[in-house]
Design an enzyme around this catalytic site. Sequence first.
Site, PDB file in Angstrom:
ATOM      1  NE  ARG A  39      36.004 -11.912 -37.742  1.00  0.00           N
ATOM      2  CZ  ARG A  39      35.383 -11.494 -36.635  1.00  0.00           C
ATOM      3  NH1 ARG A  39      35.870 -10.512 -35.919  1.00  0.00           N
ATOM      4  NH2 ARG A  39      34.248 -12.046 -36.267  1.00  0.00           N
ATOM      5  CG  ASP A 152      35.340  -1.808 -25.002  1.00  0.00           C
ATOM      6  OD1 ASP A 152      34.413  -2.580 -24.668  1.00  0.00           O
ATOM      7  OD2 ASP A 152      36.164  -2.098 -25.906  1.00  0.00           O
TER       8      ASP A 152
HETATM    9  C1  LIG Z   1      30.969  -8.901 -26.351  1.00  0.00           C
HETATM   10  S1  LIG Z   1      31.342  -7.279 -25.807  1.00  0.00           S
HETATM   11  C2  LIG Z   1      30.456  -7.228 -24.276  1.00  0.00           C
HETATM   12  C3  LIG Z   1      29.765  -5.903 -24.041  1.00  0.00           C
HETATM   13  C4  LIG Z   1      28.915  -5.839 -22.770  1.00  0.00           C
HETATM   14  N1  LIG Z   1      29.722  -6.006 -21.592  1.00  0.00           N
HETATM   15  C5  LIG Z   1      27.833  -6.878 -22.812  1.00  0.00           C
HETATM   16  O1  LIG Z   1      27.906  -7.879 -22.097  1.00  0.00           O
HETATM   17  O2  LIG Z   1      26.883  -6.690 -23.574  1.00  0.00           O
HETATM   18  C6  LIG Z   1      33.032  -7.455 -25.265  1.00  0.00           C
HETATM   19  C7  LIG Z   1      33.777  -6.123 -25.137  1.00  0.00           C
HETATM   20  O3  LIG Z   1      34.972  -6.369 -24.402  1.00  0.00           O
HETATM   21  C8  LIG Z   1      35.971  -5.558 -24.945  1.00  0.00           C
HETATM   22  N2  LIG Z   1      37.291  -6.124 -24.580  1.00  0.00           N
HETATM   23  C9  LIG Z   1      37.877  -7.271 -25.020  1.00  0.00           C
HETATM   24  N3  LIG Z   1      39.092  -7.414 -24.475  1.00  0.00           N
HETATM   25  C10 LIG Z   1      39.282  -6.345 -23.658  1.00  0.00           C
HETATM   26  C11 LIG Z   1      40.347  -5.918 -22.819  1.00  0.00           C
HETATM   27  N4  LIG Z   1      41.478  -6.617 -22.714  1.00  0.00           N
HETATM   28  N5  LIG Z   1      40.186  -4.775 -22.121  1.00  0.00           N
HETATM   29  C12 LIG Z   1      39.044  -4.059 -22.224  1.00  0.00           C
HETATM   30  N6  LIG Z   1      38.003  -4.392 -22.998  1.00  0.00           N
HETATM   31  C13 LIG Z   1      38.125  -5.524 -23.718  1.00  0.00           C
HETATM   32  C14 LIG Z   1      35.704  -5.577 -26.440  1.00  0.00           C
HETATM   33  O4  LIG Z   1      36.296  -4.460 -27.086  1.00  0.00           O
HETATM   34  C15 LIG Z   1      34.183  -5.544 -26.478  1.00  0.00           C
HETATM   35  O5  LIG Z   1      33.678  -4.247 -26.624  1.00  0.00           O
END
Ligand SMILES: C[S@@+](CC[C@H](N)C(=O)[O-])C[C@H]1O[C@@H](n2cnc3c(N)ncnc32)[C@H](O)[C@@H]1O
Length: 297
Positions: A39, A152
């Site tokens: 990545r 986010d």
């Molecule tokens: C797989 S997506 C899930 C989106 C939505 N909640 C769903 O279930 O469809 C995970 C999201 O979590 C966010 N994320 C990961 N670590 C995070 C953190 N420490 N604080 C806030 N957001 C975070 C990522 O940027 C990403 O947009």
Amino acid sequence: VGTPNLILKRGDFNRLAQMVLERTGICLSDHKLYFVQSRLTERIVSLGYQNFADYCRDLEKAENEQEWSFVFKSLTTNLSRFFREAHHFELLEKALLEWSLQNKDYKTDPTTKLRLWSAGCAAGQEAYSMAFVVAKVFGTDPGFDIRILATDINKDVLDQACEGKYETYCLKDIPQEFHHYVREDKNCIRIHEDIAQMVKFGALNLMDPWPMQCRFDVVFCRNVAIYFAPEGQKKLFTKCANLMKDHGLLCVGHSETLLDLKDLFLPLGQTAYVKKPTAFVQEKPDFSSDKTQEQAS
Ligand SMILES: C[S@@+](CC[C@H](N)C(=O)[O-])C[C@H]1O[C@@H](n2cnc3c(N)ncnc32)[C@H](O)[C@@H]1O
């Protein structure tokens, strides 16, 4: 000419994994070494580094938000869909209807507030899906103080979320009954202003102190904790409990569980939970001031 191969040595991986854990709660287990290597290699080479060690050293010493933001984006997925895990939106509708029965004066009582939160909202599909359901129950002009906060860590996805513009194929994920809230444009769909104005997007790293001062009736924190170590997950959901109203609804992702937090949440099945009124509150939510605080108060 392809990107030259850089080898991520175990020691550098460990340093990086520790920094990522401290900053985001994201847990990079040992087997993720090759994933991280693949990545980040292109980026590291394009920045002129000869090896991972130098890159890690600069990441370590610098308050380099832009670079950190790149690292987070590379190591997580923003995959989401409208009405993903549709049963949660059915539960949401039920919870809102129940709430309206229990708060019969909600239209005339000026102190009434209803607060929803999409934590880890990615490009906004989850938050807009919540807004569709809110509109179904209360209309798009509910006449009382109701807000959906969506946060986010990744500012790029938040820009897309604010724009409310998605590929046309996403329409298939939105139930027919909500299609009148979506406008088809050239090769894309756009969320109607009536729906968009219900949602306030903001940047928030869930591992940082939380600025919100309100108590939430509904929290969707789905497919986010999956990246965190067990301790981080427990801390995250304990903080959610502290920020939720009694009997509030919490939905987590299909592969996430709160079984360790039986004191705080009652399972409803299908990874949905109700905040127990007698919840044991272990730590107070953190308050500090920034934009998210205004949006969520
Ligand atoms: C797989 S997506 C899930 C989106 C939505 N909640 C769903 O279930 O469809 C995970 C999201 O979590 C966010 N994320 C990961 N670590 C995070 C953190 N420490 N604080 C806030 N957001 C975070 C990522 O940027 C990403 O947009």
